[in-house]
Design a protein around this motif. Structure first.
Motif, mmCIF file in Angstrom:
data_model
loop_
_atom_site.group_PDB
_atom_site.id
_atom_site.type_symbol
_atom_site.label_atom_id
_atom_site.label_comp_id
_atom_site.label_asym_id
_atom_site.label_seq_id
_atom_site.Cartn_x
_atom_site.Cartn_y
_atom_site.Cartn_z
ATOM 1 N N ALA A 24 0.818 -0.848 -0.193
ATOM 2 C CA ALA A 24 -0.085 0.031 0.162
ATOM 3 C C ALA A 24 1.173 1.828 0.053
ATOM 4 N N PHE A 25 1.487 1.427 0.662
ATOM 5 C CA PHE A 25 3.161 2.516 1.059
ATOM 6 C C PHE A 25 4.251 2.370 -0.008
ATOM 7 N N PRO A 83 -1.306 2.630 10.350
ATOM 8 C CA PRO A 83 -1.821 2.954 9.317
ATOM 9 C C PRO A 83 -2.915 2.210 8.676
ATOM 10 N N VAL A 84 -3.994 2.959 7.615
ATOM 11 C CA VAL A 84 -4.640 1.975 7.057
ATOM 12 C C VAL A 84 -3.978 1.599 6.187
ATOM 13 N N SER A 85 -4.406 0.627 5.264
ATOM 14 C CA SER A 85 -3.770 0.383 4.337
ATOM 15 C C SER A 85 -4.227 -0.240 3.391
ATOM 16 N N ASN A 92 -10.080 2.051 -3.619
ATOM 17 C CA ASN A 92 -11.625 2.595 -3.971
ATOM 18 C C ASN A 92 -11.989 1.982 -4.617
ATOM 19 N N LYS A 93 -12.869 0.786 -3.108
ATOM 20 C CA LYS A 93 -14.050 -0.084 -3.429
ATOM 21 C C LYS A 93 -14.971 0.566 -2.012
ATOM 22 N N GLY A 94 -14.645 1.428 -1.047
ATOM 23 C CA GLY A 94 -15.021 1.441 -0.195
ATOM 24 C C GLY A 94 -14.913 0.694 0.917
ATOM 25 N N ILE A 95 -13.506 -0.391 0.946
ATOM 26 C CA ILE A 95 -12.992 -0.726 1.847
ATOM 27 C C ILE A 95 -12.264 -0.427 2.706
ATOM 28 N N TYR A 123 -9.939 13.153 1.907
ATOM 29 C CA TYR A 123 -10.707 11.531 2.798
ATOM 30 C C TYR A 123 -10.709 11.724 3.805
ATOM 31 N N TYR A 124 -9.970 12.076 4.555
ATOM 32 C CA TYR A 124 -10.351 11.892 6.915
ATOM 33 C C TYR A 124 -12.504 12.121 6.642
HETATM 34 C C1 LIG Z 1 -5.776 5.835 1.538
HETATM 35 C C2 LIG Z 1 -6.654 4.527 1.792
HETATM 36 C C3 LIG Z 1 -6.222 3.718 2.671
HETATM 37 C C4 LIG Z 1 -8.216 4.519 1.268
HETATM 38 O O1 LIG Z 1 -8.722 3.369 1.206
HETATM 39 P P1 LIG Z 1 -9.763 3.057 0.316
HETATM 40 O O2 LIG Z 1 -10.261 2.032 0.276
HETATM 41 O O3 LIG Z 1 -8.682 2.940 -1.291
HETATM 42 O O4 LIG Z 1 -10.649 4.121 -0.064
HETATM 43 P P2 LIG Z 1 -12.365 4.226 0.309
HETATM 44 O O5 LIG Z 1 -12.881 3.341 -1.468
HETATM 45 O O6 LIG Z 1 -13.447 3.460 1.226
HETATM 46 O O7 LIG Z 1 -12.320 5.561 -0.773
HETATM 47 C C5 LIG Z 1 -12.187 6.075 -1.690
HETATM 48 C C6 LIG Z 1 -12.220 7.534 -2.179
HETATM 49 O O8 LIG Z 1 -10.587 8.475 -1.212
HETATM 50 C C7 LIG Z 1 -9.756 8.660 -2.218
HETATM 51 N N1 LIG Z 1 -8.789 8.159 -1.908
HETATM 52 C C8 LIG Z 1 -7.974 7.184 -1.608
HETATM 53 N N2 LIG Z 1 -7.195 7.260 -1.269
HETATM 54 C C9 LIG Z 1 -6.690 8.467 -0.909
HETATM 55 C C10 LIG Z 1 -5.202 9.043 -0.995
HETATM 56 N N3 LIG Z 1 -4.125 9.058 -0.473
HETATM 57 N N4 LIG Z 1 -5.532 10.880 -0.569
HETATM 58 C C11 LIG Z 1 -6.905 11.208 -0.708
HETATM 59 N N5 LIG Z 1 -7.965 10.745 -1.014
HETATM 60 C C12 LIG Z 1 -7.333 9.489 -1.142
HETATM 61 C C13 LIG Z 1 -9.810 8.641 -3.489
HETATM 62 O O9 LIG Z 1 -10.461 9.363 -4.278
HETATM 63 C C14 LIG Z 1 -11.837 7.966 -2.705
HETATM 64 O O10 LIG Z 1 -12.499 9.413 -3.323
HETATM 65 P P3 LIG Z 1 -14.254 9.524 -3.769
HETATM 66 O O11 LIG Z 1 -15.157 8.413 -2.714
HETATM 67 O O12 LIG Z 1 -14.205 11.032 -3.723
HETATM 68 O O13 LIG Z 1 -14.211 9.190 -4.953
HETATM 69 C C15 LIG Z 1 -5.511 3.272 0.294
HETATM 70 O O14 LIG Z 1 -6.125 3.986 -0.743
HETATM 71 C C16 LIG Z 1 -4.467 3.425 0.604
HETATM 72 O O15 LIG Z 1 -4.280 2.065 1.552
HETATM 73 N N6 LIG Z 1 -3.701 3.485 0.335
HETATM 74 C C17 LIG Z 1 -2.178 3.917 0.245
HETATM 75 C C18 LIG Z 1 -1.591 3.666 2.134
HETATM 76 C C19 LIG Z 1 -2.354 5.068 2.521
HETATM 77 O O16 LIG Z 1 -1.783 6.473 1.570
HETATM 78 N N7 LIG Z 1 -2.573 5.208 4.003
HETATM 79 C C20 LIG Z 1 -3.320 6.087 4.360
HETATM 80 C C21 LIG Z 1 -2.605 7.297 4.947
HETATM 81 S S1 LIG Z 1 -2.098 6.418 6.910
#
Ligand SMILES: CC(C)(COP(=O)(O)OP(=O)(O)OC[C@H]1O[C@@H](n2cnc3c(N)ncnc32)[C@H](O)[C@@H]1OP(=O)(O)O)[C@@H](O)C(=O)NCCC(=O)NCCS
Length: 166
Positions: A24-25, A83-85, A92-95, A123-124
């Motif tokens: 993820a990172f 972290p969340v990963s 981007n599937k809501g997980i 995002y948050y």
């Molecule tokens: C960030 C993360 C945890 C989000 O989980 P996800 O399951 O992909 O996201 P969701 O499906 O719940 O949400 C999708 C939304 O998040 C947004 N999003 C995903 N990653 C994002 C990021 N790094 N920054 C901003 N927005 C982000 C998408 O654009 C989407 O937006 P929308 O609903 O407005 O279209 C995941 O993308 C991830 O593991 N990223 C890499 C590691 C990371 O950056 N972790 C967070 C820091 S601890």
């Protein structure tokens, strides 16, 4: 994608959790690539207050950790989300959203007063997190350090995560 389930981590999940965190990172330019190690160090120190995995298609594809933080060196029932990963092909599937919402619910069940995190405000904020001036994580831009309070007030002070974060 088959139905998603969320559960507490088990001992046998730790290698897969490290793999997901690393993937993820991998391409995150601001990551120090220590996230998997941090989670393992906290696990070794029994400091993972909440550690959840998301499973679908017969495998673990996501993980989230919450641990205690101190504010001005005191623990007052605030926690850090980190972290969340999510495995890249499952992003981007809501997980991530489901893991965050479930984690928040569990924090409230243990009478947490609030939660902080360092991350993208875009995002948050959908989960209620907001940057505020009272809680400070030294060395990071204030707009990325966000808090969600479960009570009426937000304490003031300097936040410290578990020592594994360095
Ligand atoms: C960030 C993360 C945890 C989000 O989980 P996800 O399951 O992909 O996201 P969701 O499906 O719940 O949400 C999708 C939304 O998040 C947004 N999003 C995903 N990653 C994002 C990021 N790094 N920054 C901003 N927005 C982000 C998408 O654009 C989407 O937006 P929308 O609903 O407005 O279209 C995941 O993308 C991830 O593991 N990223 C890499 C590691 C990371 O950056 N972790 C967070 C820091 S601890």
């Amino acid at each position: 994608m088959s139905e998603l389930s969320i559960r507490n981590e088990r001992e046998s999940d730790s290698a897969r959790i490290s793999e997901i965190i690393t993937l993820a990172f991998e391409n995150d330019p601001i990551s120090n690539k220590r996230e998997a190690e941090i989670v393992q160090l906290m696990r070794d120190d029994s400091a993972l207050t909440i550690s959840l995995v998301a499973e679908t298609d017969g495998k673990v594809v996501g993980h989230i950790a919450f641990s205690k933080v101190t504010i001005n060196d005191e623990f007052n029932d605030w926690y850090g989300l980190a972290p969340v990963s999510i495995e890249p092909k499952y992003q981007n599937k809501g997980i991530g959203s489901k893991l965050i919402k479930e984690g928040i619910k569990l924090l409230q069940n243990i009478n947490a007063k609030g939660c902080v995190l360092l991350g993208e405000p875009g995002y948050y904020q959908r989960f209620g997190f907001e940057a505020n001036q009272q809680l400070v994580l030294p060395g990071v831009p204030a707009e990325y350090f966000q808090a969600l309070s479960f009570c009426d007030s937000i304490p003031s002070g300097t936040v410290k995560y578990h020592q594994a974060f360095g």
